[in-house]
Design a protein around this motif. Structure first.
Motif, mmCIF file in Angstrom:
data_model
loop_
_atom_site.group_PDB
_atom_site.id
_atom_site.type_symbol
_atom_site.label_atom_id
_atom_site.label_comp_id
_atom_site.label_asym_id
_atom_site.label_seq_id
_atom_site.Cartn_x
_atom_site.Cartn_y
_atom_site.Cartn_z
ATOM 1 N N MET A 20 -14.886 1.714 -17.534
ATOM 2 C CA MET A 20 -14.089 2.312 -18.608
ATOM 3 C C MET A 20 -14.472 1.684 -19.933
ATOM 4 O O MET A 20 -14.968 0.562 -19.982
ATOM 5 N N TRP A 31 -5.009 2.990 -21.705
ATOM 6 C CA TRP A 31 -6.127 2.344 -21.025
ATOM 7 C C TRP A 31 -5.697 1.321 -19.984
ATOM 8 O O TRP A 31 -6.420 1.105 -19.010
ATOM 9 N N VAL A 34 -5.559 2.918 -16.557
ATOM 10 C CA VAL A 34 -6.898 3.163 -16.007
ATOM 11 C C VAL A 34 -7.423 1.888 -15.348
ATOM 12 O O VAL A 34 -7.938 1.910 -14.227
ATOM 13 N N THR A 65 -15.679 -2.619 -23.017
ATOM 14 C CA THR A 65 -16.234 -1.980 -21.830
ATOM 15 C C THR A 65 -16.140 -2.893 -20.610
ATOM 16 O O THR A 65 -16.636 -4.011 -20.628
ATOM 17 N N TYR A 67 -16.512 -2.848 -16.219
ATOM 18 C CA TYR A 67 -17.033 -2.045 -15.127
ATOM 19 C C TYR A 67 -17.152 -2.857 -13.852
ATOM 20 O O TYR A 67 -17.003 -4.075 -13.845
ATOM 21 N N VAL A 109 -9.476 6.345 -24.192
ATOM 22 C CA VAL A 109 -10.190 5.587 -23.162
ATOM 23 C C VAL A 109 -11.256 6.486 -22.545
ATOM 24 O O VAL A 109 -11.016 7.656 -22.271
ATOM 25 N N ILE A 111 -14.122 6.984 -19.411
ATOM 26 C CA ILE A 111 -14.443 6.559 -18.053
ATOM 27 C C ILE A 111 -15.833 7.070 -17.704
ATOM 28 O O ILE A 111 -16.290 8.079 -18.243
#
Length: 176
Positions: A20, A31, A34, A65, A67, A109, A111
């Protein structure tokens, strides 16, 4: 003394990068869910190893960022989880799709994901004084000598000879 190892991966390797990007920091209410959803999916997968997630590494690329690098048993298991009606992913993705159709996603946000199937002979790894991590965490690790001292040797490693090569080698040996 430096202990050097390599990943004990055999065959194709399935890697998923998923993450994201926070486009607007002040939209915390959009966010944070998420981020929490990803953590919940990872917990769900950890509780059910049969789903196929072998290893994960959580990373950040910037303050915006975040991930996860995921190593999967197969692309079929990755796809099965992504589409399983009983998986939390299904619930989250359906909710996201509804919001998108209703025009309620405002860009606060982002993705993303990228999935790769890496054929044997197209990956190699080396770890010096490291516990099992990444590819080695997913597939185990072996001493470097088991696969070769140099990257070119590790790239050349094959876990099994193709059936026709075995048959060809057997007929060459018989005729010799």
């Amino acid at each position: 003394m430096v202990s050097r190892t390599t990943a004990d991966a055999k065959g194709d390797v399935v890697v998923l990068l998923i993450g994201m990007r926070i486009n607007r920091f002040w939209a915390v209410h959009l966010w944070v869910p998420v981020m929490l959803a990803m953590l919940r999916m990872l917990r769900e997968l950890a509780k059910d190893p049969e789903r196929g997630l072998r290893e994960k590494v959580l990373l950040t690329a910037s303050p915006r960022t975040y991930y996860v690098v995921q190593y999967w048993e197969s692309k079929e298991k990755l796809y099965a989880y992504a589409t399983a009606p009983d998986a939390f992913h299904h619930e989250v993705w359906a909710k996201l799709n509804r919001k998108e159709r209703a025009g309620k996603l405002r860009g606060e946000v982002g993705i993303w994901h990228e999935a790769y199937v890496v054929p044997e002979g197209s990956y190699e790894a080396i770890y010096a004084d490291m516990p099992a991590f990444g590819l080695a965490g997913a597939h185990g690790q072996v001493p470097l000598a088991a696969r070769g001292r140099y990257a070119k040797d590790r790239f050349a490693y094959r876990s099994a000879r193709p059936a026709e090569s075995v048959e060809s080698a057997a007929s060459v040996e018989k005729s010799a």
